[in-house]
Motif scaffolding. Structure first.
Motif, short mmCIF file in Angstrom:
data_model
loop_
_atom_site.label_atom_id
_atom_site.label_comp_id
_atom_site.label_asym_id
_atom_site.label_seq_id
_atom_site.Cartn_x
_atom_site.Cartn_y
_atom_site.Cartn_z
N PRO A 250 -4.59 -4.79 -3.24
CA PRO A 250 -5.84 -5.21 -3.89
C PRO A 250 -6.92 -4.15 -3.74
N ILE A 251 -7.79 -4.04 -4.74
CA ILE A 251 -8.85 -3.03 -4.77
C ILE A 251 -10.19 -3.73 -4.64
N ASP A 252 -11.02 -3.27 -3.72
CA ASP A 252 -12.35 -3.83 -3.54
C ASP A 252 -13.15 -3.68 -4.84
N PRO A 253 -13.75 -4.77 -5.36
CA PRO A 253 -14.52 -4.66 -6.61
C PRO A 253 -15.64 -3.63 -6.56
N SER A 254 -16.12 -3.28 -5.36
CA SER A 254 -17.19 -2.30 -5.26
C SER A 254 -16.75 -0.92 -5.76
N VAL A 255 -15.43 -0.68 -5.81
CA VAL A 255 -14.92 0.59 -6.33
C VAL A 255 -15.37 0.79 -7.78
N PHE A 256 -15.59 -0.32 -8.49
CA PHE A 256 -15.90 -0.25 -9.92
C PHE A 256 -17.40 -0.35 -10.20
#
Length: 352
Positions: A250-256
């Protein structure tokens, strides 16, 4: 400004594509071929398309090598170290993050980077070489925005920045072209440390310049890891893109999300308004297509003559594709396709 923004975003990622990795044998060292359960081409293709259509979290580093036989482009046509062509041609390195929350693609240079960040409400383009940032807010667009879960996480039709995500680009190619090719499973291999099958599409068309499309598919997740397109009669691919490292965590939404650094010049591109549709209007034939599958050719009608720098490079006949300028019906047209110039010249006779 809008045109420059579109050019930069295309240069960073679409296409994508062009749809948009692992650079030849020198980058991907040959590991012992893994022993995997036997699978038929149809089973492998179906499972890959099913996996690619669902919500996907994928991140990693990508290497690309693109050799289309083009000459060195002048700066006015996107040449130079930081021009749009630099994101497509030669050997390049990227980092990519994609999930249902968004997309982030960074084109890495020795002394800087260009980054595209998109989420459900806005998109940013960042160029560290000039400390420039451009922001596009979807609410300001006069048409539906691409910031949906389908665009980021499943089988959306838009390439956007997915041009440099092999999972998306390969799945789009398989969906569009598999019906026009013979499919085989040529063996197994290791790609980015993952056990993979290699699915090969061989075009059935005698017209196309494409000899084969090879897709390395993760044996466990059934997601594409690498895409290679080889011209007829060639031994090395003209287009080679794939992961050198990959994660499905899973990728932390803050990356986007993106916050420009202090001192950055921030601009907002002007978006042209979309004219009201006229149900009785005849479509303006600015784009025409011929053929299907690997034989598809596109004719684009230009609003103004080609610049001298572009005219000097055309017509172009490369290992995979050809480009032909044509004057017809009082307009200049550009014809493109994965076919030879003779086929495009035949199409030119049908333009008015």
């Amino acid at each position: 400004m809008a045109q420059r923004t579109r050019t930069r975003m295309i240069g960073l990622g679409a296409v994508l594509a062009v749809v948009l990795s692992v650079v030849g044998v020198s980058v991907v060292r040959a590991d012992p071929n893994p022993k995997l359960a036997a699978v038929t081409p149809s089973e492998l293709l179906a499972s890959t398309l099913a996996a690619s259509a669902g919500p996907v979290c994928v991140s990693g580093e990508i290497r690309t090598r693109v050799d289309l036989g083009l000459p060195e482009l002048p700066a006015g046509l996107g040449g130079g170290a930081f021009g749009p062509a630099s994101a497509l041609l030669g050997s390049q390195r990227y980092k990519v993050w994609r999930s249902p929350d968004g997309l982030r693609v960074s084109h890495l240079f020795d002394l800087g980077e260009q980054t595209l960040v998109a989420n459900h409400t806005e998109a940013w383009y960042w160029d560290s070489s000039g400390m420039r940032a451009e922001r596009l807010v979807y609410a300001d667009l006069p048409f539906p925005a691409p910031g949906s879960g389908a665009w980021f996480g499943s089988g959306g039709a838009s390439l956007g920045g997915h041009g440099f995500d092999p999972t998306k680009l390969a799945s789009l190619a398989l969906t569009a072209l598999a019906p026009y090719a013979d499919a085989t499973v040529s063996g197994t291999e290791k790609v980015a440390g993952r056990s993979a099958y290699e699915l090969v599409l061989t075009p059935s068309s005698p017209r196309t310049l494409i000899g084969s499309i090879a897709v390395a598919i993760d044996a466990e997740t059934r997601l594409p890891l690498r895409l290679q397109i080889t011209a007829k009669g060639a031994t090395e691919p003209s287009i080679d893109l794939g992961f050198t490292s990959v994660s499905y965590a899973p990728i932390d939404p803050s990356v986007f999300t993106f916050t420009p650094p202090a001192g950055a010049a921030i601009s907002t591109p002007k978006v042209p308004s979309r004219p009201a549709a006229d149900a009785h209007a005849i479509p303006d034939p600015t784009i025409r297509t011929f053929g299907s599958g690997f034989d598809t050719r596109v004719a684009l009608r230009l609003d103004s003559p080609l610049p001298p720098e572009a005219s000097a490079l055309l017509p172009f006949a490369g290992p995979l594709a050809s480009v032909l300028p044509v004057d017809a019906g009082g307009h200049t047209w550009i014809l493109f396709g994965f076919v030879g110039l003779d086929t495009l010249r035949g199409d030119a006779q049908r333009l008015a």
